[in-house]
Design a protein around this motif. Structure first.
Motif, PDB file in Angstrom:
ATOM      1  N   MET A   1      92.644  87.193  51.487  1.00 58.72           N
ATOM      2  CA  MET A   1      92.307  86.245  50.421  1.00 58.72           C
ATOM      3  C   MET A   1      93.559  85.938  49.617  1.00 58.72           C
ATOM      4  N   TYR A   2      93.797  84.666  49.376  1.00 57.64           N
ATOM      5  CA  TYR A   2      94.976  84.237  48.624  1.00 57.64           C
ATOM      6  C   TYR A   2      94.542  83.660  47.284  1.00 57.64           C
ATOM      7  N   VAL A   3      95.213  84.074  46.239  1.00 59.63           N
ATOM      8  CA  VAL A   3      94.872  83.628  44.883  1.00 59.63           C
ATOM      9  C   VAL A   3      96.026  82.816  44.306  1.00 59.63           C
ATOM     10  N   LEU A   4      95.730  81.584  43.902  1.00 61.00           N
ATOM     11  CA  LEU A   4      96.722  80.699  43.298  1.00 61.00           C
ATOM     12  C   LEU A   4      96.325  80.470  41.841  1.00 61.00           C
ATOM     13  N   GLU A   5      97.193  80.803  40.925  1.00 61.89           N
ATOM     14  CA  GLU A   5      96.914  80.624  39.505  1.00 61.89           C
ATOM     15  C   GLU A   5      97.921  79.618  38.925  1.00 61.89           C
ATOM     16  N   LEU A   6      97.505  78.367  38.883  1.00 62.24           N
ATOM     17  CA  LEU A   6      98.406  77.271  38.512  1.00 62.24           C
ATOM     18  C   LEU A   6      98.964  77.399  37.101  1.00 62.24           C
ATOM     19  N   GLN A   7      98.196  77.984  36.221  1.00 56.52           N
ATOM     20  CA  GLN A   7      98.658  78.096  34.836  1.00 56.52           C
ATOM     21  C   GLN A   7      99.839  79.047  34.687  1.00 56.52           C
ATOM     22  N   LYS A   8     100.104  79.826  35.726  1.00 57.34           N
ATOM     23  CA  LYS A   8     101.216  80.775  35.667  1.00 57.34           C
ATOM     24  C   LYS A   8     102.479  80.254  36.351  1.00 57.34           C
ATOM     25  N   LEU A   9     102.461  79.029  36.824  1.00 58.19           N
ATOM     26  CA  LEU A   9     103.639  78.491  37.504  1.00 58.19           C
ATOM     27  C   LEU A   9     104.887  78.605  36.629  1.00 58.19           C
ATOM     28  N   PRO A  10     105.998  79.087  37.197  1.00 58.33           N
ATOM     29  CA  PRO A  10     107.235  79.206  36.419  1.00 58.33           C
ATOM     30  C   PRO A  10     107.862  77.831  36.221  1.00 58.33           C
ATOM     31  N   PRO A  11     108.888  77.708  35.393  1.00 57.53           N
ATOM     32  CA  PRO A  11     109.579  76.431  35.224  1.00 57.53           C
ATOM     33  C   PRO A  11     110.058  75.910  36.581  1.00 57.53           C
ATOM     34  N   GLU A  12     110.039  74.595  36.740  1.00 58.57           N
ATOM     35  CA  GLU A  12     110.365  73.988  38.039  1.00 58.57           C
ATOM     36  C   GLU A  12     111.786  74.304  38.482  1.00 58.57           C
ATOM     37  N   ASP A  13     111.895  74.619  39.772  1.00 58.42           N
ATOM     38  CA  ASP A  13     113.175  74.907  40.415  1.00 58.42           C
ATOM     39  C   ASP A  13     113.414  73.824  41.461  1.00 58.42           C
ATOM     40  N   LEU A  14     114.582  73.206  41.453  1.00 54.77           N
ATOM     41  CA  LEU A  14     114.871  72.113  42.385  1.00 54.77           C
ATOM     42  C   LEU A  14     114.811  72.556  43.842  1.00 54.77           C
ATOM     43  N   ASN A  15     114.987  73.837  44.093  1.00 52.01           N
ATOM     44  CA  ASN A  15     115.002  74.345  45.466  1.00 52.01           C
ATOM     45  C   ASN A  15     113.669  74.962  45.898  1.00 52.01           C
ATOM     46  N   GLU A  16     112.641  74.853  45.066  1.00 49.56           N
ATOM     47  CA  GLU A  16     111.373  75.485  45.427  1.00 49.56           C
ATOM     48  C   GLU A  16     110.728  74.772  46.609  1.00 49.56           C
ATOM     49  N   LYS A  17     109.956  75.536  47.372  1.00 44.42           N
ATOM     50  CA  LYS A  17     109.294  74.982  48.556  1.00 44.42           C
ATOM     51  C   LYS A  17     108.029  75.773  48.844  1.00 44.42           C
ATOM     52  N   GLY A  18     107.404  75.479  49.982  1.00 39.23           N
ATOM     53  CA  GLY A  18     106.233  76.221  50.397  1.00 39.23           C
ATOM     54  C   GLY A  18     105.075  76.127  49.420  1.00 39.23           C
ATOM     55  N   ILE A  19     104.438  77.257  49.181  1.00 37.93           N
ATOM     56  CA  ILE A  19     103.225  77.265  48.370  1.00 37.93           C
ATOM     57  C   ILE A  19     103.501  76.893  46.917  1.00 37.93           C
ATOM     58  N   ILE A  20     104.676  77.233  46.403  1.00 33.24           N
ATOM     59  CA  ILE A  20     104.995  76.870  45.016  1.00 33.24           C
ATOM     60  C   ILE A  20     105.050  75.353  44.878  1.00 33.24           C
ATOM     61  N   ARG A  21     105.597  74.688  45.885  1.00 30.44           N
ATOM     62  CA  ARG A  21     105.653  73.215  45.861  1.00 30.44           C
ATOM     63  C   ARG A  21     104.237  72.634  45.871  1.00 30.44           C
ATOM     64  N   TRP A  22     103.368  73.215  46.689  1.00 28.57           N
ATOM     65  CA  TRP A  22     101.980  72.753  46.736  1.00 28.57           C
ATOM     66  C   TRP A  22     101.268  73.011  45.413  1.00 28.57           C
ATOM     67  N   MET A  23     101.514  74.158  44.836  1.00 28.37           N
ATOM     68  CA  MET A  23     100.893  74.466  43.555  1.00 28.37           C
ATOM     69  C   MET A  23     101.378  73.492  42.479  1.00 28.37           C
ATOM     70  N   ARG A  24     102.639  73.121  42.579  1.00 28.40           N
ATOM     71  CA  ARG A  24     103.189  72.145  41.644  1.00 28.40           C
ATOM     72  C   ARG A  24     102.465  70.812  41.796  1.00 28.40           C
ATOM     73  N   PHE A  25     102.189  70.435  43.056  1.00 29.32           N
ATOM     74  CA  PHE A  25     101.471  69.185  43.323  1.00 29.32           C
ATOM     75  C   PHE A  25     100.046  69.264  42.778  1.00 29.32           C
ATOM     76  N   LEU A  26      99.371  70.368  43.065  1.00 28.91           N
ATOM     77  CA  LEU A  26      97.986  70.519  42.612  1.00 28.91           C
ATOM     78  C   LEU A  26      97.876  70.504  41.090  1.00 28.91           C
ATOM     79  N   GLY A  27      98.933  70.965  40.425  1.00 30.77           N
ATOM     80  CA  GLY A  27      98.936  70.988  38.966  1.00 30.77           C
ATOM     81  C   GLY A  27      99.528  69.729  38.344  1.00 30.77           C
ATOM     82  N   GLY A  28      99.852  68.720  39.177  1.00 30.97           N
ATOM     83  CA  GLY A  28     100.443  67.476  38.679  1.00 30.97           C
ATOM     84  C   GLY A  28      99.529  66.738  37.716  1.00 30.97           C
ATOM     85  N   LYS A  29     100.144  66.002  36.772  1.00 28.13           N
ATOM     86  CA  LYS A  29      99.358  65.331  35.731  1.00 28.13           C
ATOM     87  C   LYS A  29      99.483  63.808  35.727  1.00 28.13           C
ATOM     88  N   ASN A  30     100.464  63.282  36.444  1.00 28.55           N
ATOM     89  CA  ASN A  30     100.634  61.827  36.409  1.00 28.55           C
ATOM     90  C   ASN A  30     101.225  61.308  37.725  1.00 28.55           C
TER      91      ASN A  30
END
Length: 236
Positions: A88-117
């Motif tokens: 089981m995988y748990v993603l907690e979007l409210q805990k995302l760290p400040p954006e990193d230009l080199n981030e990828k994988g699941i963090i990138r997806w979490m960033r997308f899911l938490g997008g606002k505009n």
């Protein structure tokens, strides 16, 4: 539409390519390694027609800042994993760290899911073809009148629930405060009355003993135990 609304996320996951890209990111794999994915119902079964629909969508691990974790069955004493066939995988979007230009994988997806505009979605879509597919699907959903209506109804239900919970907490706090305040006043009044009675009694005891009576004689006159008369006479 915002992907964080469970209705929207579920609709996005109906797209096989989006699902493939997301699952690959969760597992830390290349999307081409994912042979097949199956979407199963995410809604909790209702025991009766009167039951409300329940959906798992919440923050669970509030004690740390870890935004993504994998859970598996293991021996609680040794920590030895029982099987790797069920995780089981748990993603907690409210805990995302400040954006990193080199981030990828699941963090990138979490960033997308938490997008606002739109700007955020478009920027992330340029970095990953599977996220681009998700963004295109998001745009289709947003332009579908029926889907938009269902989405807005779901958002309203969430807002109403949050407001109801907030109101309930506020009412509980205010009620608790009122009860506490009333109880405090009652206790204070009782303590004040009791102290007033003791002060008045002390004056009488001081007058009687001042006239030459003993503690025993004073106690007998007042109908009290000698020990209590002595204690009150010595009090400040």
């Amino acid at each position: 539409m915002l992907p964080t609304v469970d209705f929207c996320f579920k609709e996005l996951m109906r797209n096989p390519k989006v699902r493939k890209g997301f699952i690959a990111a969760v597992l830390g794999k290349n999307p081409e390694e994912i042979r097949d994915t199956t979407l199963i119902p995410t809604e909790l079964r209702k025991e009766s027609e009167d039951d409300k629909l329940g959906i798992l969508d919440f923050i669970h691990f509030s004690q740390d800042k870890k935004c993504f974790r994998k859970l598996a069955f293991c021996d609680v004493e040794t920590g030895e994993q029982y099987t790797d066939l069920m995780e089981m995988y748990v993603l907690e979007l409210q805990k995302l760290p400040p954006e990193d230009l080199n981030e990828k994988g699941i963090i990138r997806w979490m960033r997308f899911l938490g997008g606002k505009n739109r700007e955020e979605f478009e920027d992330m879509a340029k970095k990953d073809e599977y996220i681009e597919e998700a963004y295109n699907e998001l745009k289709k959903l947003s332009h579908d009148e029926q889907m938009r209506m269902e989405y807005e109804l779901r958002q309203k239900a969430i807002r109403d629930h949050n407001m109801m919970m907030k109101t309930a907490r506020k009412h509980g706090y205010e009620s608790g405060y009122e009860v506490g305040e009333k109880r405090g006043l009652e206790i204070g009044e009782k303590k004040g009355e009791k102290r007033g009675e003791r002060l008045a009694l002390k004056k009488i005891i001081d007058k009687l003993t001042g006239d030459g009576r003993t503690i025993e004689e004073t106690a007998e006159l007042l109908g009290l135990e000698p020990e209590m008369v002595e204690e009150i006479s010595k009090a400040d």
